[in-house]
Design a protein around this motif. Structure first.
Motif, short mmCIF file in Angstrom:
data_model
loop_
_atom_site.label_atom_id
_atom_site.label_comp_id
_atom_site.label_asym_id
_atom_site.label_seq_id
_atom_site.Cartn_x
_atom_site.Cartn_y
_atom_site.Cartn_z
N SER A 162 -4.16 2.73 7.22
CA SER A 162 -3.88 4.09 6.77
C SER A 162 -3.31 3.97 5.47
CB SER A 162 -2.81 4.47 7.86
OG SER A 162 -3.02 4.48 9.23
N CYS A 163 -3.25 5.35 4.89
CA CYS A 163 -2.82 5.63 3.65
C CYS A 163 -1.88 6.93 3.69
CB CYS A 163 -3.67 5.83 2.38
SG CYS A 163 -3.22 6.38 0.80
N ALA A 164 -0.60 6.78 3.59
CA ALA A 164 0.29 8.15 3.57
C ALA A 164 0.85 8.37 2.20
CB ALA A 164 1.37 7.62 4.68
N ALA A 165 0.62 9.63 1.94
CA ALA A 165 1.02 10.30 0.83
C ALA A 165 2.32 11.02 0.72
CB ALA A 165 -0.07 11.04 0.00
N SER A 166 3.22 10.73 -0.40
CA SER A 166 4.09 11.63 -0.60
C SER A 166 4.23 12.12 -1.96
CB SER A 166 5.17 10.93 -0.11
OG SER A 166 5.85 9.71 -0.88
#
Length: 126
Positions: A21-25
């Motif tokens: 998973s790659c979560a962005a903020s």
């Protein structure tokens, strides 16, 4: 602040599966093409998979075609890499990256990408 955080790596036996998973903020992923890259010790960083902004175009390296699938969920501001039938040669640190492209496709060239995560380790071994 822009941040990409990978997760889901670990140790898996050959033939097994992992979902990264790659979560962005700090950025809205729907405005970016997203790429997954990997780097093994002593080797250059290589492009594994990418997905364009709309999610309708993907590209995979020949070494992972038929085994890896990239997808995105813009409601979660996240991108995923489903890795099946893993091989020892898939062992590497995997990175996600974001590219605010002018055109609507995606590329698997590291220099195209503006933001990078810290990476997650994938080890395929018996």
């Amino acid at each position: 602040q822009v941040q990409l955080v990978e997760s889901g790596g670990g140790l898996v036996q050959p033939g097994g599966s992992l979902r990264l998973s790659c979560a962005a903020s700090g950025l809205t992923m729907e405005n970016y093409a997203i790429g997954w890259f990997r780097q093994a010790p002593g080797k250059e960083r290589e492009g594994v998979s990418c997905i364009n902004k709309s999610g309708r175009i993907t590209d995979h390296d020949d070494s992972v075609k038929g085994r890896f699938t990239i997808s995105r969920d813009d409601t979660k501001n996240s991108v995923y890499l489903q890795m099946n039938s893993l091989k020892p040669e898939d062992t590497a640190t995997y990175y996600c990256a974001a590219d605010r492209r002018v055109w609507g496709d995606c590329r698997r060239a590291p220099h195209e990408y503006d933001y990078w995560g810290q990476g997650t380790q994938v080890t395929v071994s018996s």
